[in-house]
Design an enzyme around this catalytic site. Structure first.
Site, PDB file in Angstrom:
ATOM      1  N   LYS A  55       0.838  -1.203   0.000  1.00 16.50           N
ATOM      2  CA  LYS A  55       0.000   0.000   0.000  1.00 16.50           C
ATOM      3  C   LYS A  55       0.872   1.252   0.000  1.00 16.50           C
ATOM      4  CE  LYS A  55      -1.737   2.432   3.329  1.00 16.50           C
ATOM      5  NZ  LYS A  55      -1.543   3.772   2.739  1.00 16.50           N
ATOM      6  N   GLY A  78       7.723   4.653   7.423  1.00 17.75           N
ATOM      7  CA  GLY A  78       6.878   5.810   7.724  1.00 17.75           C
ATOM      8  C   GLY A  78       7.323   6.442   9.023  1.00 17.75           C
ATOM      9  N   SER A  79       6.399   7.085   9.688  1.00 21.26           N
ATOM     10  CA  SER A  79       6.766   7.830  10.895  1.00 21.26           C
ATOM     11  C   SER A  79       6.983   6.896  12.079  1.00 21.26           C
ATOM     12  CB  SER A  79       5.652   8.827  11.221  1.00 21.26           C
ATOM     13  OG  SER A  79       4.454   8.109  11.417  1.00 21.26           O
ATOM     14  N   GLU A 100       5.879   7.355  14.959  1.00 21.54           N
ATOM     15  CA  GLU A 100       4.614   7.264  15.684  1.00 21.54           C
ATOM     16  C   GLU A 100       3.790   6.068  15.179  1.00 21.54           C
ATOM     17  OE1 GLU A 100       2.509  10.801  14.832  1.00 21.54           O
ATOM     18  OE2 GLU A 100       0.730  10.170  15.968  1.00 21.54           O
ATOM     19  N   GLY A 157       4.960   3.620  13.380  1.00 22.99           N
ATOM     20  CA  GLY A 157       5.785   2.426  13.596  1.00 22.99           C
ATOM     21  C   GLY A 157       5.502   1.807  14.958  1.00 22.99           C
ATOM     22  N   GLU A 208      11.152   0.978   9.141  1.00 22.98           N
ATOM     23  CA  GLU A 208      12.086   2.021   8.685  1.00 22.98           C
ATOM     24  C   GLU A 208      11.415   3.346   8.995  1.00 22.98           C
ATOM     25  OE1 GLU A 208      15.000   1.419   7.450  1.00 22.98           O
ATOM     26  OE2 GLU A 208      14.878  -0.696   6.923  1.00 22.98           O
ATOM     27  N   CYS A 241      13.879  10.882   5.200  1.00 21.20           N
ATOM     28  CA  CYS A 241      14.021  10.313   6.545  1.00 21.20           C
ATOM     29  C   CYS A 241      15.415  10.533   7.104  1.00 21.20           C
ATOM     30  CB  CYS A 241      13.691   8.835   6.514  1.00 21.20           C
ATOM     31  SG  CYS A 241      14.622   7.960   5.258  1.00 21.20           S
ATOM     32  N   GLU A 259      11.592  15.591  14.206  1.00 22.37           N
ATOM     33  CA  GLU A 259      11.782  15.475  12.768  1.00 22.37           C
ATOM     34  C   GLU A 259      10.855  16.485  12.094  1.00 22.37           C
ATOM     35  OE1 GLU A 259      10.200  11.971  10.820  1.00 22.37           O
ATOM     36  OE2 GLU A 259      12.010  11.847   9.608  1.00 22.37           O
TER      37      GLU A 259
HETATM   38  P1  NAD Z   1       3.094   7.950   8.100  1.00 21.93           P
HETATM   39  O1  NAD Z   1       3.639   7.073   9.159  1.00 21.93           O
HETATM   40  O2  NAD Z   1       2.032   8.896   8.460  1.00 21.93           O
HETATM   41  O3  NAD Z   1       2.499   7.065   6.903  1.00 21.93           O
HETATM   42  C1  NAD Z   1       3.237   6.092   6.272  1.00 21.93           C
HETATM   43  C2  NAD Z   1       2.298   5.069   5.667  1.00 21.93           C
HETATM   44  O4  NAD Z   1       1.589   4.404   6.704  1.00 21.93           O
HETATM   45  C3  NAD Z   1       1.241   5.634   4.743  1.00 21.93           C
HETATM   46  O5  NAD Z   1       1.068   4.725   3.681  1.00 21.93           O
HETATM   47  C4  NAD Z   1      -0.002   5.684   5.614  1.00 21.93           C
HETATM   48  O6  NAD Z   1      -1.199   5.581   4.870  1.00 21.93           O
HETATM   49  C5  NAD Z   1       0.177   4.457   6.475  1.00 21.93           C
HETATM   50  N1  NAD Z   1      -0.449   4.516   7.805  1.00 21.93           N
HETATM   51  C6  NAD Z   1      -0.771   5.602   8.546  1.00 21.93           C
HETATM   52  N2  NAD Z   1      -1.283   5.222   9.725  1.00 21.93           N
HETATM   53  C7  NAD Z   1      -1.279   3.862   9.739  1.00 21.93           C
HETATM   54  C8  NAD Z   1      -1.664   2.885  10.694  1.00 21.93           C
HETATM   55  N3  NAD Z   1      -2.153   3.227  11.884  1.00 21.93           N
HETATM   56  N4  NAD Z   1      -1.504   1.593  10.378  1.00 21.93           N
HETATM   57  C9  NAD Z   1      -0.976   1.229   9.192  1.00 21.93           C
HETATM   58  N5  NAD Z   1      -0.608   2.104   8.238  1.00 21.93           N
HETATM   59  C10 NAD Z   1      -0.748   3.408   8.528  1.00 21.93           C
HETATM   60  O7  NAD Z   1       4.360   8.658   7.462  1.00 21.93           O
HETATM   61  P2  NAD Z   1       4.409   9.673   6.259  1.00 21.93           P
HETATM   62  O8  NAD Z   1       4.035  11.000   6.793  1.00 21.93           O
HETATM   63  O9  NAD Z   1       3.677   9.154   5.077  1.00 21.93           O
HETATM   64  O10 NAD Z   1       5.964   9.617   5.893  1.00 21.93           O
HETATM   65  C11 NAD Z   1       6.895  10.347   6.525  1.00 21.93           C
HETATM   66  C12 NAD Z   1       7.673   9.484   7.512  1.00 21.93           C
HETATM   67  O11 NAD Z   1       8.305   8.376   6.866  1.00 21.93           O
HETATM   68  C13 NAD Z   1       8.800  10.272   8.135  1.00 21.93           C
HETATM   69  O12 NAD Z   1       8.809  10.101   9.512  1.00 21.93           O
HETATM   70  C14 NAD Z   1      10.034   9.665   7.484  1.00 21.93           C
HETATM   71  O13 NAD Z   1      11.195   9.832   8.238  1.00 21.93           O
HETATM   72  C15 NAD Z   1       9.649   8.259   7.288  1.00 21.93           C
HETATM   73  N6  NAD Z   1      10.507   7.580   6.290  1.00 21.93           N
HETATM   74  C16 NAD Z   1      11.441   6.680   6.696  1.00 21.93           C
HETATM   75  C17 NAD Z   1      12.286   6.057   5.777  1.00 21.93           C
HETATM   76  C18 NAD Z   1      13.324   5.063   6.225  1.00 21.93           C
HETATM   77  O14 NAD Z   1      13.816   4.320   5.384  1.00 21.93           O
HETATM   78  N7  NAD Z   1      13.691   5.016   7.486  1.00 21.93           N
HETATM   79  C19 NAD Z   1      12.153   6.354   4.430  1.00 21.93           C
HETATM   80  C20 NAD Z   1      11.200   7.288   4.035  1.00 21.93           C
HETATM   81  C21 NAD Z   1      10.379   7.890   4.976  1.00 21.93           C
END
Ligand code: NAD
Length: 790
Positions: free
Chosen positions: A192, A244-245, A247, A249, A266, A300, A397
């Site tokens: 997704k 993703g974030s 939070e 995670g 990640e 990130c 961040e």
């Molecule tokens: P996010 O955590 O809000 O969303 C990421 C994904 O998770 C989206 O597809 C979203 O729809 C989904 N999501 C949201 N809530 C969810 C839940 N409760 N359960 C399952 N899925 C859920 O993050 P974002 O704002 O889209 O991305 C930015 C973040 O990603 C930043 O914190 C960034 O540092 C991180 N990031 C990390 C890496 C890495 O390799 N470490 C790479 C790129 C981005």
């Protein structure tokens, strides 16, 4: 005007990338049927759609199917159906498919790049020259892993159906990082993308159709958090890979606790960009532009904290400001643009809010004098000086084009400042003295360190974080392990401890104290609560008493383990010698330990002797492996080598099982020690006297104080305390299912690495209950990039 004057007056004309092909693709597609499930294009079963728009104008690009829980069910079912054939296909067959995907992507590079820029807002120079080529490289690189699987990962197989959730900042690249290793490993996937950036994943699904990916092997669903939650909780999925974030995670770590799902996270970062006074300042400034203003800082691993040595701070800041004034903010489709819009209005508001709060907390925020385009979600590059370490801009961040600056006096202070964050994704070190840079790199708590460079990535080199930046690696050999399982020899189901032994209050004087104490910081100490547990022999008689450890004792043990610097800093050869010595000293008392085993567990004398012998053999094994389970050197397609170093995880809590109480404990403690971790062990609740008998063996064996700490008591309770303790970096739990699940759920404070048996023990006597599978869990892989050439 003469020619020279004309030349100087010349302005760059716009050089926008043509978007005709992308517009034609957008016009032709039915986004109401955007779910790619089982090789078919489906509408969302609930009929819902969400909008994706162009961040440079706010204009609607498409209304895209929004997957419901029923659609996720269908996608998982399709992936499960495709799994047997795909996982049984030969490595060569899978390699051909991965290669075909890479080649088909190459043929559509331009379309991918333009779509990515239109949907995300990133400058076309970045999507064209970085995101798309790297994504292609990932598929082609992983074709090789598919064929190398049997030879390079013996005894491993694909984990099964994988649920993958990715963010919006590198939509296609994150997709590639997820799908390529999964397919190589023989897994099938449900992926997704983020709801802000669905477009390139839809084009990618078309590529899968054309490249002959068997139906159901790749399923791509669209939607937001709800669809994500349905994937995370789906019982038909064996692994979740999330980017993703931090939070979200943490929410996912909690939601998957006790499910047995493999998990890699990640997450976010607050990476340090450290400039020493002997650095080439002009190069450092160029590095900084790439480090923090690449993708508008929505990266990130963005080098969002500039740590600069005091003596050169003013000179560097002046150069940075001059360079910032030359950054071109504007249409992302213009090839000269350095800074495009942020992905969405919500993101722009968030960044503005953080900058305002940083300023309120004392930071001085400077922006170049440049005009912003009249529409779109643009934010000027921003430099914050006078930032205190506690300022929100130093800690949170921002995920935007905002650089926080601090100064340091010496190397120690630089390292301390760099590590003063809950994250641990990346760091960048600038110095012309490579000795200094390579002295600093291992001391940084970050999964990736770039020396005199930044944002270097390659499919062959692992990428991932420490601490709250998550766990697991993407790319290279270590990334492949995330999609593989090795069959460990399962032992018995572990039942919750039946509370037979009641605590006994210890008397303070008089009678000779026969109670075994705790072992903390190299000393035998009384438990804080002054209570003990009576331990029975196999025949139900009193064998002795052990201290009843509490939260306070664990705290002391963790602080002793954290303070025991001599162990992680010892050479691997030193550690190996100490482990050999432990084995030797245990062997000197083998008869005594065997008798104790028989007395407590009722094992026959022969079986007891065997367990002691196996324990000694295992210590020997890890003594021998301590200086052999080493990192690697990668040679990525760049003028750089990448040193993939094996580093200790840190302080590791170990909750050992009742079955094979001596061998089980040693099988867990020895690999952790061998790799330089310090340990807080909770031994078997029923047979703790085998561990307390070890105190003297440890004392005679030159183990530095604090390297091994042993706290006896109630396993479930102490496992919980270890799980919640934010200074414990790793936790290995072999206890009943409920204790394991709780430990996973309660580990989210600092996102420690938890390895749980999920309520099962291992057959500790088996040869497979030893070796690399254990050592791998005892290390973090840090990739240090060292460029060469002038
Ligand atoms: P996010 O955590 O809000 O969303 C990421 C994904 O998770 C989206 O597809 C979203 O729809 C989904 N999501 C949201 N809530 C969810 C839940 N409760 N359960 C399952 N899925 C859920 O993050 P974002 O704002 O889209 O991305 C930015 C973040 O990603 C930043 O914190 C960034 O540092 C991180 N990031 C990390 C890496 C890495 O390799 N470490 C790479 C790129 C981005």
């Amino acid at each position: 005007m003469n020619i020279l004057e004309r030349y100087h007056a010349m302005e760059y004309g716009p050089a926008p990338e043509a978007r005709n092909e992308a517009d034609a693709w957008l016009a032709a597609r039915d986004f109401g049927k955007a779910l790619f499930i089982g090789g078919d294009w489906k509408a969302a079963s609930g009929g819902k759609t969400f909008e994706t728009s162009d961040p440079s104008s706010g204009k609607l690009l498409a209304k895209v199917s929004d997957a419901s829980a029923a659609d996720i069910d269908a996608a998982v079912a399709a992936a499960a159906k495709a799994l047997p054939k795909w996982s049984a296909a030969s490595g060569y067959q899978r390699a051909k498919v991965l290669y075909a995907i890479g080649r088909a992507m190459q043929r559509h590079q331009r379309l991918f790049a333009v779509l990515e820029t239109i949907d995300n807002g990133k400058p076309i120079r970045e999507s064209r020259d970085i995101d798309v080529p790297l994504a292609i490289r990932h598929f082609i690189h992983h074709a090789g892993w598919a064929q190398a699987l049997d030879k390079d990962f013996p005894g491993h197989k694909g984990v099964g159906v994988v649920g993958q959730i990715i963010p919006w900042n590198f939509p296609l690249l994150m997709l590639a990082w997820k799908i390529a290793p999964a397919l190589a490993a023989g897994c099938t996937v449900v992926l997704k993308p983020a709801e802000f950036t669905p477009l390139t994943s839809i084009l990618f699904a078309e590529i899968c159709e054309r490249a002959g990916v068997p139906k159901g092997v790749v399923n791509i669903v669209q939607g937001g958090p709800e669809a994500g939650v349905a994937i995370v909780n789906h019982p038909g999925i064996q692994k979740i890979a999330f980017t993703g974030s931090s939070e979200v995670g943490k929410i996912i770590r909690k939601a998957t606790a006790g499910s047995g799902k493999k998990l890699s996270l990640e997450l976010g970062g607050k990476s340090a960009f450290i400039v020493f006074e002997d650095a080439d300042l002009d190069s450092a400034v160029e590095g900084l532009v790439d480090g923090i203003w690449f993708n508008q800082g929505q990266v990130c691993c963005a080098g969002s904290r500039l740590l600069v040595q005091e003596g050169i701070a003013d000179a560097l800041i002046a150069k940075v400001k001059t360079r910032m004034s030359r950054l071109r903010v504007g249409s992302p489709l213009d090839k000269n643009t350095d800074i495009g819009p942020l992905v969405d209005l919500t993101q722009l508001d968030r960044v503005k809010g953080l900058v305002a709060e940083g300023a309120r907390q004392g930071a001085v925020c400077w922006q170049p004098d440049a005009a912003l385009p009249s529409s779109g979600y643009y934010h000027l590059p921003t430099l914050a000086t006078g930032v205190s370490p506690a300022n929100i801009l130093a800690q949170e961040e921002v995920f935007g084009p905002v650089l926080a600056t601090m100064t340091f006096r010496n190397t120690e202070e630089a390292i301390e400042l760099a590590n003063n964050t809950r994250y641990g994704l990346a760091a960048s070190v600038w110095s012309e003295n490579v000795n200094l840079a390579l002295h600093v790199a291992p001391q940084l708590k970050a999964g990736v360190v770039w020396v005199n460079g930044t944002n270097m990535f390659d499919a062959a080199c692992g990428f991932g974080g420490y601490r709250e930046s998550g766990f697991g690696r993407e790319g290279g050999r270590e990334g492949m392990f995330e999609y593989l399982t090795a069959k460990l020899p399962l032992g018995p189901v572990i039942r919750p401890a039946t509370v037979s032994a009641q605590p006994v209050e210890q008397s303070d004087g008089g009678a000779i104290d026969r109670t075994a104490k705790l072992f903390i910081g190299g000393k035998q100490v009384r438990p804080d609560g002054k209570y003990s547990l009576a331990i029975a022999t196999a025949k139900g008689k009193l064998a002795g008493e052990v201290g009843l450890g509490s939260r306070k004792d664990i705290r002391d043990a963790v602080s002793a383990a954290r303070g025991a610097k001599a162990w992680p800093e010892a050479t691997a050869y030193n550690r190996s010698q100490v482990l050999y010595y432990l084995a030797e000293n245990l062997s000197g008392r083998a008869g005594e330990f065997a008798a104790r085993l028989t007395e407590l567990t009722g094992a026959t004398p022969k079986a007891a002797r065997e367990e002691v012998e196996q324990s000694i053999e295992r210590l020997f094994l890890y003594a021998g492996l301590a200086d052999k389970f080493e990192g690697r050197v990668h040679q990525p397609p760049a003028r750089a080598v990448t040193l993939a170093l094996h580093e200790p995880v840190g302080v590791v809590g170990i909750v050992a099982p009742d079955s094979s109480p001596l061998l089980g404990l040693i099988s867990l403690v020895a690999p952790a020690l061998a790799m330089g971790n310090t340990v807080v062990a909770v031994p078997s609740e029923r047979y703790p006297l085998l561990a307390t008998d070890l105190y003297q063996v440890i004392e005679y064996s030159d183990v530095p104080a604090g390297a091994i700490n042993i706290v006896t008591g109630r396993s479930a309770e102490l496992a919980g305390v270890l799980a919640k303790h934010d200074d414990v970096d790793g936790l290995w739990v072999f206890a009943d299912a409920e204790t394991c699940a709780k430990a996973e759920a309660e580990s989210i404070g600092n996102l420690k690495r938890v390895w749980s048996g999920n309520g099962r023990g291992l057959d500790w006597a088996s040869d497979e209950a030893a070796g690399d599978a254990f050592l791998r869990r005892a290390v973090e892989v840090k990739n240090v990039w060292v460029p060469y050439g002038d």
